[in-house]
Design an enzyme around this catalytic site. Sequence first.
Site, PDB file in Angstrom:
ATOM      1  N   ARG A   9     -13.579  -8.698   2.613  1.00 54.79           N
ATOM      2  CA  ARG A   9     -12.329  -8.546   2.173  1.00 54.79           C
ATOM      3  C   ARG A   9     -11.113  -9.553   1.685  1.00 54.79           C
ATOM      4  O   ARG A   9     -10.495 -10.364   1.308  1.00 54.79           O
ATOM      5  CB  ARG A   9     -11.598  -7.374   2.408  1.00 54.79           C
ATOM      6  N   GLN A  62     -10.514  -4.049  -3.065  1.00 57.55           N
ATOM      7  CA  GLN A  62     -11.460  -3.889  -2.381  1.00 57.55           C
ATOM      8  C   GLN A  62     -12.212  -3.701  -3.580  1.00 57.55           C
ATOM      9  O   GLN A  62     -13.560  -4.460  -3.220  1.00 57.55           O
ATOM     10  CB  GLN A  62     -11.343  -2.053  -2.250  1.00 57.55           C
ATOM     11  N   ARG A  90       0.639  -1.233  -0.122  1.00 55.97           N
ATOM     12  CA  ARG A  90       0.125   0.033  -0.111  1.00 55.97           C
ATOM     13  C   ARG A  90       1.148   0.806   0.137  1.00 55.97           C
ATOM     14  O   ARG A  90       1.744   1.416   0.369  1.00 55.97           O
ATOM     15  CB  ARG A  90      -0.686   0.254   1.588  1.00 55.97           C
ATOM     16  N   CYS A 115     -16.178   1.509   0.498  1.00 53.86           N
ATOM     17  CA  CYS A 115     -15.006   0.874   0.971  1.00 53.86           C
ATOM     18  C   CYS A 115     -14.709   0.429   2.604  1.00 53.86           C
ATOM     19  O   CYS A 115     -13.590   0.060   3.115  1.00 53.86           O
ATOM     20  CB  CYS A 115     -14.212   1.167  -0.080  1.00 53.86           C
ATOM     21  N   ASP A 168     -16.889   6.939  -1.322  1.00 56.49           N
ATOM     22  CA  ASP A 168     -16.102   7.277  -0.303  1.00 56.49           C
ATOM     23  C   ASP A 168     -15.876   8.267   0.017  1.00 56.49           C
ATOM     24  O   ASP A 168     -16.044   9.262   0.010  1.00 56.49           O
ATOM     25  CB  ASP A 168     -14.827   6.425  -1.497  1.00 56.49           C
ATOM     26  N   HIS A 201      -7.311   0.922  -6.435  1.00 59.60           N
ATOM     27  CA  HIS A 201      -7.830   0.261  -4.868  1.00 59.60           C
ATOM     28  C   HIS A 201      -7.893  -1.230  -5.129  1.00 59.60           C
ATOM     29  O   HIS A 201      -9.860  -1.599  -5.712  1.00 59.60           O
ATOM     30  CB  HIS A 201      -8.452   0.702  -4.321  1.00 59.60           C
TER      31      HIS A 201
HETATM   32  N1  NVA Z   1      -9.886   6.741  -0.945  1.00 59.53           N
HETATM   33  C1  NVA Z   1      -9.460   6.256   0.078  1.00 59.53           C
HETATM   34  C2  NVA Z   1      -9.805   4.721  -0.097  1.00 59.53           C
HETATM   35  C3  NVA Z   1      -9.713   4.127   1.504  1.00 59.53           C
HETATM   36  C4  NVA Z   1      -9.750   2.569   1.412  1.00 59.53           C
HETATM   37  C5  NVA Z   1      -8.189   6.856   0.641  1.00 59.53           C
HETATM   38  O1  NVA Z   1      -7.306   6.423  -0.499  1.00 59.53           O
HETATM   39  O2  NVA Z   1      -7.618   7.177   1.347  1.00 59.53           O
HETATM   40  N1   CP Z   2     -10.822  -0.129   2.677  1.00 59.05           N
HETATM   41  C1   CP Z   2     -10.141  -0.285   3.457  1.00 59.05           C
HETATM   42  O1   CP Z   2      -8.536  -0.399   2.449  1.00 59.05           O
HETATM   43  O2   CP Z   2      -9.780  -0.304   4.313  1.00 59.05           O
HETATM   44  P1   CP Z   2      -8.512   0.227   4.751  1.00 59.05           P
HETATM   45  O3   CP Z   2      -7.596   1.258   4.462  1.00 59.05           O
HETATM   46  O4   CP Z   2      -8.764   0.240   6.730  1.00 59.05           O
HETATM   47  O5   CP Z   2      -7.219  -0.732   5.129  1.00 59.05           O
END
Ligand code: NVA
Ligand code: CP
Length: 310
Positions: free
Chosen positions: A298, A138, A108, A270, A230, A135
């Site tokens: 997930r 997800q 990530r 998500c 989101d 992502h």
């Molecule tokens: N768009 C959000 C998704 C989190 C799972 C982010 O990147 O923070």
């Molecule tokens: N939806 C998701 O990826 O959650 P986290 O940021 O908690 O991993």
Amino acid sequence: MAVNMRGKSLIEIHHLSLEEIYQIFDLSAALKQDRLIGRKHHVLEGKKLGMIFSKPSTRTRVSFEVGIYELGGTGLYFNQNDLQLKKSESVSDTAQVLSRYLDGIMIRTFDHQDVIDLAKYGSIPVINGLTDLHHPCQVLCDLFTVLEKRRTLRGLKLAYIGDGNNMAHSLLHGCSKVGMDIAIASPSGYTPADFVVKESQENAKYMGSKIEILEDPIAAVKDADIIYTDVWASMGQEKETEERKKKFMKYQVNPELVKHAKEDYLFMHCLPAHRGEEVVNEVCDSPNSVIFDEAENRLHVQKAVMALVM
Ligand code: NVA
Ligand code: CP
């Protein structure tokens, strides 16, 4: 017929074939059922998954760690600050070194190119656990959740309300791949990247589905089977929070907006959700909401991905 996915990286849904997507879903369903009845699997016995995080995480971190453990392997967590990666060592050297120790990497991070390069220079599968652009884990789990609830994907309409961000991009890829219509409503200046829309339009043309990029949330939600939203400010955009709150207020998913969808619409997110901003409790906690089933999935979907690629 089974498709051999061994050694394949999961960087974007766009790189998966329809057969591969459904193979992941079939295995996810089987693993979910087996977990329910206590049947254990050791398909990844002795395998090591490195998990690199440059951003925080609850779902991704815990579901990957539990997932690899449940398949007989081990997860090793690294905060990017602990590694030499991009500080005193290049992505390409790191990829080659980690490939000598590990059997797979989940990462990530911010820059999507880093994930592409890890996969390019390493010799083990790399799984994208979120970048600024995509992502995919997800959205695979989101589509699997819809399939569980509706028994089909093709022909359904998903309305995504909010920022044209990593979630919007992966939903564009995912929905168009499986033949779902997708309507995205975002304020001007926050629409999804043109090249992702173009890539998705090619899929949609092939599948005979529709993509709409709109400004009006009511038009997007009209007759939708699924409403998805989101956060307005993603990880790394914290400084823009207040400015974005003003620009996105019209894009809140609330009882007024959801009236325009089908009565039995599914609400998806998500997570984490910023309740009172992009969505309100009345929707989040309504019988239409499937957010916690989605979060649970997930685990099952990522177990399937790891079992197939590692
Ligand atoms: N768009 C959000 C998704 C989190 C799972 C982010 O990147 O923070
Ligand atoms: N939806 C998701 O990826 O959650 P986290 O940021 O908690 O991993």
